[in-house]
Write a protein that holds these residues in place. Structure first.
Motif, PDB file in Angstrom:
ATOM      1  N   UNK A 162       0.952  -1.099  -0.023  1.00 10.91           N
ATOM      2  CA  UNK A 162      -0.025  -0.054   0.135  1.00 10.91           C
ATOM      3  C   UNK A 162       0.896   1.323  -0.075  1.00 10.91           C
ATOM      4  N   UNK A 163       0.390   2.554  -0.608  1.00  7.26           N
ATOM      5  CA  UNK A 163       1.058   3.568  -0.514  1.00  7.26           C
ATOM      6  C   UNK A 163      -0.114   4.675   0.197  1.00  7.26           C
ATOM      7  N   UNK A 164       0.698   5.294   1.155  1.00  6.84           N
ATOM      8  CA  UNK A 164      -0.094   6.574   2.027  1.00  6.84           C
ATOM      9  C   UNK A 164      -0.205   7.729   1.526  1.00  6.84           C
ATOM     10  N   UNK A 165      -1.069   8.612   1.698  1.00  9.16           N
ATOM     11  CA  UNK A 165      -1.123   9.936   1.278  1.00  9.16           C
ATOM     12  C   UNK A 165       0.217  10.852   1.615  1.00  9.16           C
ATOM     13  N   UNK A 166       0.964  10.283   2.608  1.00  9.45           N
ATOM     14  CA  UNK A 166       2.348  11.152   2.922  1.00  9.45           C
ATOM     15  C   UNK A 166       3.364  10.212   2.172  1.00  9.45           C
ATOM     16  N   UNK A 167       3.249   9.371   1.209  1.00 15.64           N
ATOM     17  CA  UNK A 167       4.246   8.661   0.509  1.00 15.64           C
ATOM     18  C   UNK A 167       4.752   7.602   1.148  1.00 15.64           C
ATOM     19  N   UNK A 168       4.514   7.064   2.149  1.00 17.65           N
ATOM     20  CA  UNK A 168       5.005   5.845   2.637  1.00 17.65           C
ATOM     21  C   UNK A 168       4.488   4.684   2.014  1.00 17.65           C
ATOM     22  N   UNK A 169       5.235   3.526   2.083  1.00 14.09           N
ATOM     23  CA  UNK A 169       5.035   2.611   1.369  1.00 14.09           C
ATOM     24  C   UNK A 169       4.884   1.380   2.425  1.00 14.09           C
ATOM     25  N   UNK A 170       3.656   0.693   2.782  1.00 15.28           N
ATOM     26  CA  UNK A 170       3.602  -0.324   3.624  1.00 15.28           C
ATOM     27  C   UNK A 170       3.258  -1.553   3.205  1.00 15.28           C
ATOM     28  N   UNK A 171       3.628  -2.655   3.864  1.00 12.73           N
ATOM     29  CA  UNK A 171       3.349  -4.173   3.516  1.00 12.73           C
ATOM     30  C   UNK A 171       1.735  -4.541   4.191  1.00 12.73           C
TER      31      UNK A 171
END
Length: 413
Positions: free
Chosen positions: A31-40
């Motif tokens: 996933x990608x969040x609105x602040x640009x982080x990439x999360x499993x």
């Protein structure tokens, strides 16, 4: 901006607004969040993103169906082709021979439909006293009227001015068969319409079945003329390494509840598969009774087209078999966490899912937030437990990454 109009489900809103995590994109298990982080995505969203995020094939199936016919209702004599075809497909796939299928908009809808139908069944059988729906302690069956009433999590049931929104409910021990049967005997099964159970308890903390429990409860239901409702909203469509957990645990349900993995979350859709014992009377003869139940979007043509595409992906890519393989990978990966001083218990091995129960002295929510900071999205469910339930497309290395991230997060406390 934190002060937005959206009221989150199951949320303490001041906390949710202050700590809101906005997901903008998804690709496979990431996933990608609105602040640009990439999360499993270690939770497959709410247990449902089985085939992973961002499947163009499924999006195109929705697009093509919408261009042809977005939907048409299935009340009365009306139908649409995707709904007809999906019902047939589910009847063939499901763990009930010769069953009929009612389509819903999701898991909570399926629970309410099933609870109404089991009561209607006994009314038509001339046994109007059979109205009580029995569920297990720590069970979660959605949050509609019946789902709230049969919840085995007290905090989901309390606060509405009565012990239960629908009064005819009873909860039995979730793992102790002897105690459960003794309670049912003391209560008297002449009033019991159905027993509803999750083969693997999900939101209640990820508990696989104790040996002999499900079989014993099923035998009791059959002996006492009580319907068995199996809630496969989480376990259905591959989560336990077979298409339905009822197959794995040799269950013979009268009703099977479906949702989540039916579309992998690409559209809201659920279903109830009903065995001939209950369904046939509604289909046979000019004097057949009606079951007066329905939803505007039951049999939604686009949602059904999405379900077909999702099931095609599961079958063609062998993802159910992959989930069976990843079950052991996950169990091996999380087992070392059992030795961590901040872990009370690790529960795994009943499917491609696990629960890591953190000791009471540490807030599981804080551990989950630390995991997110380290790139793995998890959350806390009942009993201070971290939920692990990744998409079936997750790699073995990514499964191990979830476990090591939880360990690293715990080490900060």
């Amino acid at each position: 901006m934190t002060d937005r109009a959206l009221w989150h489900g199951q949320a303490h809103m001041p906390t949710s607004q202050a700590q809101r995590l906005v997901v903008t994109d998804g690709d496979g298990a990431w996933l990608t969040t609105s602040d640009g982080r990439r999360l499993l995505d270690a939770t497959a969203s709410l247990w449902h993103a089985n085939v992973g995020h961002g499947r163009e094939r499924i999006a195109r199936a929705a697009y093509e169906q919408m261009r042809r016919l977005e939907t048409y209702h299935v009340f009365g004599r009306f139908a649409n082709e995707p709904a007809l075809d999906l019902a047939d497909r589910l009847a063939d796939l499901g763990p009930v021979q010769g069953g009929r299928v009612m389509l819903t908009s999701g898991g909570s809808d399926s629970v309410d439909l099933a609870c109404k139908l089991v009561r209607r069944h006994w009314q038509l059988e001339g046994r109007p006293e059979k109205t009580v729906v029995v569920s297990r302690e720590t069970a979660y069956h959605g949050l509609h009227g019946f789902g709230t009433s049969i919840a085995g999590l007290p905090y989901n049931r309390e606060g509405y001015g009565s012990a239960s929104l629908v009064p005819e409910t009873l909860r039995i021990p979730a793992h102790d068969l002897g105690a459960a049967l003794a309670q049912l005997d003391a209560f008297g099964t002449d009033r019991v319409a159905a027993i509803i159970l999750e083969p693997v308890i999900g939101t209640g903390g990820v508990f696989g079945p104790v040996e002999g429990y499900l079989e014993g409860l099923q035998a009791f239901a059959q002996e006492r003329d009580v319907l068995l409702v199996v809630d496969e909203v989480i376990t259905g469509f591959g989560r336990t390494g077979v298409m339905f957990a009822s197959e794995r645990y040799a269950l013979e349900p009268d009703l099977v509840l479906m949702a989540k993995g039916l579309t992998s979350g690409y559209a809201p859709l659920g279903a109830v598969l009903v065995a001939p014992r209950v369904a046939d009377r509604f289909f046979d003869g000019d004097d057949a009774p009606m079951f007066r139940h329905g939803l505007t979007y039951s049999g939604h043509a686009t949602a059904c087209a999405v379900a077909h595409a999702n099931l095609d992906v599961l079958e063609e890519e062998g993802l159910v078999e992959r989930a069976a393989h990843l079950e052991k990978v996950l169990a091996d990966a999380v087992q070392p966490l059992a030795d961590h001083p901040l872990v009370h218990e690790v529960r795994a091995g009943a499917g491609f899912l696990a629960g890591v129960q953190v000791v009471d002295e540490v807030r599981g929510d804080d551990v989950a937030q630390e995991c997110v900071r380290r790139g793995v999205l998890t959350r806390t469910i009942h009993a201070n437990t971290l939920q692990i339930c990744p998409p079936f497309v997750t790699t073995e290395d990514e499964v191990r990454l979830v476990a090591t991230t939880v360990a690293d997060a715990l080490d900060t406390f």
